[in-house]
Design an enzyme around this catalytic site. Structure first.
Site, PDB file in Angstrom:
ATOM      1  N   ASP A  95      -4.149  -4.934   6.232  1.00  0.00           N
ATOM      2  CA  ASP A  95      -4.527  -5.787   5.113  1.00  0.00           C
ATOM      3  C   ASP A  95      -3.375  -6.746   4.811  1.00  0.00           C
ATOM      4  O   ASP A  95      -2.217  -6.347   4.789  1.00  0.00           O
ATOM      5  CB  ASP A  95      -4.843  -4.934   3.880  1.00  0.00           C
ATOM      6  CG  ASP A  95      -5.466  -5.752   2.767  1.00  0.00           C
ATOM      7  OD1 ASP A  95      -6.105  -6.783   3.064  1.00  0.00           O
ATOM      8  OD2 ASP A  95      -5.313  -5.352   1.586  1.00  0.00           O
ATOM      9  N   MET A 131       0.025   0.972   4.975  1.00  0.00           N
ATOM     10  CA  MET A 131      -0.785   1.298   6.147  1.00  0.00           C
ATOM     11  C   MET A 131      -1.754   0.176   6.467  1.00  0.00           C
ATOM     12  O   MET A 131      -2.185  -0.557   5.590  1.00  0.00           O
ATOM     13  CB  MET A 131      -1.617   2.571   5.885  1.00  0.00           C
ATOM     14  CG  MET A 131      -0.871   3.876   5.999  1.00  0.00           C
ATOM     15  SD  MET A 131      -1.931   5.253   5.476  1.00  0.00           S
ATOM     16  CE  MET A 131      -3.441   4.912   6.392  1.00  0.00           C
ATOM     17  N   HIS A 179      -2.954  -1.178  -3.076  1.00  0.00           N
ATOM     18  CA  HIS A 179      -4.117  -0.322  -2.846  1.00  0.00           C
ATOM     19  C   HIS A 179      -4.021   0.893  -3.761  1.00  0.00           C
ATOM     20  O   HIS A 179      -3.162   1.754  -3.572  1.00  0.00           O
ATOM     21  CB  HIS A 179      -4.174   0.123  -1.388  1.00  0.00           C
ATOM     22  CG  HIS A 179      -4.328  -1.008  -0.427  1.00  0.00           C
ATOM     23  ND1 HIS A 179      -4.037  -0.889   0.919  1.00  0.00           N
ATOM     24  CD2 HIS A 179      -4.757  -2.287  -0.594  1.00  0.00           C
ATOM     25  CE1 HIS A 179      -4.286  -2.049   1.524  1.00  0.00           C
ATOM     26  NE2 HIS A 179      -4.714  -2.907   0.627  1.00  0.00           N
ATOM     27  N   SER A 212       0.854  -1.181   0.000  1.00  0.00           N
ATOM     28  CA  SER A 212       0.000   0.000   0.000  1.00  0.00           C
ATOM     29  C   SER A 212       0.893   1.234   0.000  1.00  0.00           C
ATOM     30  O   SER A 212       1.604   1.479  -0.970  1.00  0.00           O
ATOM     31  CB  SER A 212      -0.951  -0.026   1.205  1.00  0.00           C
ATOM     32  OG  SER A 212      -1.825   1.079   1.185  1.00  0.00           O
ATOM     33  N   THR A 213       0.914   2.003   1.070  1.00  0.00           N
ATOM     34  CA  THR A 213       1.720   3.220   1.141  1.00  0.00           C
ATOM     35  C   THR A 213       3.195   2.902   0.917  1.00  0.00           C
ATOM     36  O   THR A 213       3.765   2.084   1.624  1.00  0.00           O
ATOM     37  CB  THR A 213       1.557   3.903   2.506  1.00  0.00           C
ATOM     38  OG1 THR A 213       0.171   4.044   2.794  1.00  0.00           O
ATOM     39  CG2 THR A 213       2.227   5.260   2.518  1.00  0.00           C
TER      40      THR A 213
END
Length: 352
Positions: free
Chosen positions: A287, A284, A191, A164-165
């Site tokens: 998940d 972040m 994401h 993600s991030t």
């Protein structure tokens, strides 16, 4: 108190972002700027904890500004504001490659100022807190990894990756260092909204020796190919006779995300069992935790990125903290380790 600098040439957006951030008791907007050159000077003057930065601005745009800011202040998190367009997505990926930490999309199509503010608050504030929390965090000793005998491990038949991030840059690092002869099919959940995921697939395809494309429903899962989950669709694996195919759906969000890592990892565990190899990179939230547990319980192998090399150690930290990880590795060693595990050229587990 988190000290934020807001940079945008639009007075309306500057005011909206400033109002949203100032309404949070943990954030103080210490200044604003209207273009890239002013932003660079304000960063030097104010020493903020985080910067929100528009991409399209006069004098010096966000791409030029983030490169200079990152060079002068390499640990300062910068969040880009982008439009949900093909041009905006391409520019955002460039910004991430030049040192930006994350991005949010500008509020468009909102029915009112109140709705626009709510959208910005929902997307921006958690990112600010995650990125500044990571910056201030004192690295901890890594959690213990699982100890298993080499004989317990099957030769992997699939690689699934979640991030993600910080993920686009991490994916570039990993995939660009896997050879064209890498023996496993690779499936990735990052994401990312529609349009952005398409642009990311194009960029990764240019940088990686492997063929990278956005997954389509029914795609065959084959070695030498990387399938990336499209924005707003979960990516799963399903057996089709002797073949395995990618399946896309718009089922309910998991961990507030679609695509999410958990559906992909769970399906990999169901289809491949102990022959699944899972990697959780920077991001972040949590998940990938439940999906990694499914892979682990099926006898598969789980690798996470370490805290020091992660932009945000949320996703990999959750898996490592739960004691599910077989290995916890710096980003720059992940690709070489994947090659070793995939080809069984090294003893496992690496750590004792």
């Amino acid at each position: 108190m988190i000290r934020a600098l807001v940079v945008d040439d639009s007075a309306v957006l500057r005011r909206l972002i400033t109002t949203v951030l100032s309404s949070d008791p943990g954030i103080e907007v210490v200044g604003t700027a209207t273009n890239g050159r002013e932003a660079i000077a304000r960063v030097d003057e104010l020493r903020p904890d985080i910067v929100t930065l528009d991409i399209e601005m006069p004098e010096l745009d966000g791409l030029g500004a983030v490169e200079i800011i990152h060079r002068n202040h390499p640990r300062l998190p910068v969040i880009m504001f982008s439009t949900l367009t093909e041009k905006g997505a391409a520019a955002t990926l460039q910004a991430l490659s030049r040192g930006a930490s994350d991005y949010v999309t500008k509020p468009s199509g909102a029915g009112s100022v109140h709705e626009s503010m709510a959208r910005v608050r929902e997307e921006l504030v958690p990112r600010i807190k995650a990125l500044t929390g990571t910056r201030r965090m004192v690295p901890q000793a890594p959690p213990p990894v699982r100890r298993r005998l080499a004989g317990e491990l099957a030769r992997p038949q699939v690689l699934v990756i979640a991030c993600s991030t910080g993920g686009p840059d991490a994916l570039c690092t990993v995939l660009s260092n896997l050879p064209a002869t890498f023996p496993l099919p690779v499936l990735v959940t990052q994401h990312m909204p529609p349009v952005f995921s398409t642009q990311l697939a194009h960029r990764l395809d240019r940088l990686s020796p492997l063929a990278v494309r956005e997954a389509a429903d029914g795609d065959a899962v084959l070695p030498g190919t990387v399938l990336l989950a499209p924005g707003d669709y979960h990516l799963r694996l399903a057996r089709d006779g002797v073949a395995v195919r990618a399946r896309l759906d718009q089922g309910e969000k998991e961990n507030f995300c679609r695509p999410a890592a958990d559906p992909l990892f769970r399906s990999a565990a169901q289809v491949y069992g102990r022959s699944a190899l899972a990697v959780v990179l920077t991001g972040m939230g949590q998940d990938g935790l439940l999906g990694s547990r499914a892979v682990s319980e099926a006898g598969g192998y789980v690798i996470t990125q370490d805290q020091e090399s992660s932009v945000v150690w949320g996703m990999p930290g959750a898996v490592a903290g739960a004691g599910i990880a077989d290995e916890i590795l710096p980003l720059d060693t992940v690709a070489s380790r994947l090659i070793s595990v995939a080809t069984r050229q090294a003893r496992v587990p690496l750590r004792t």
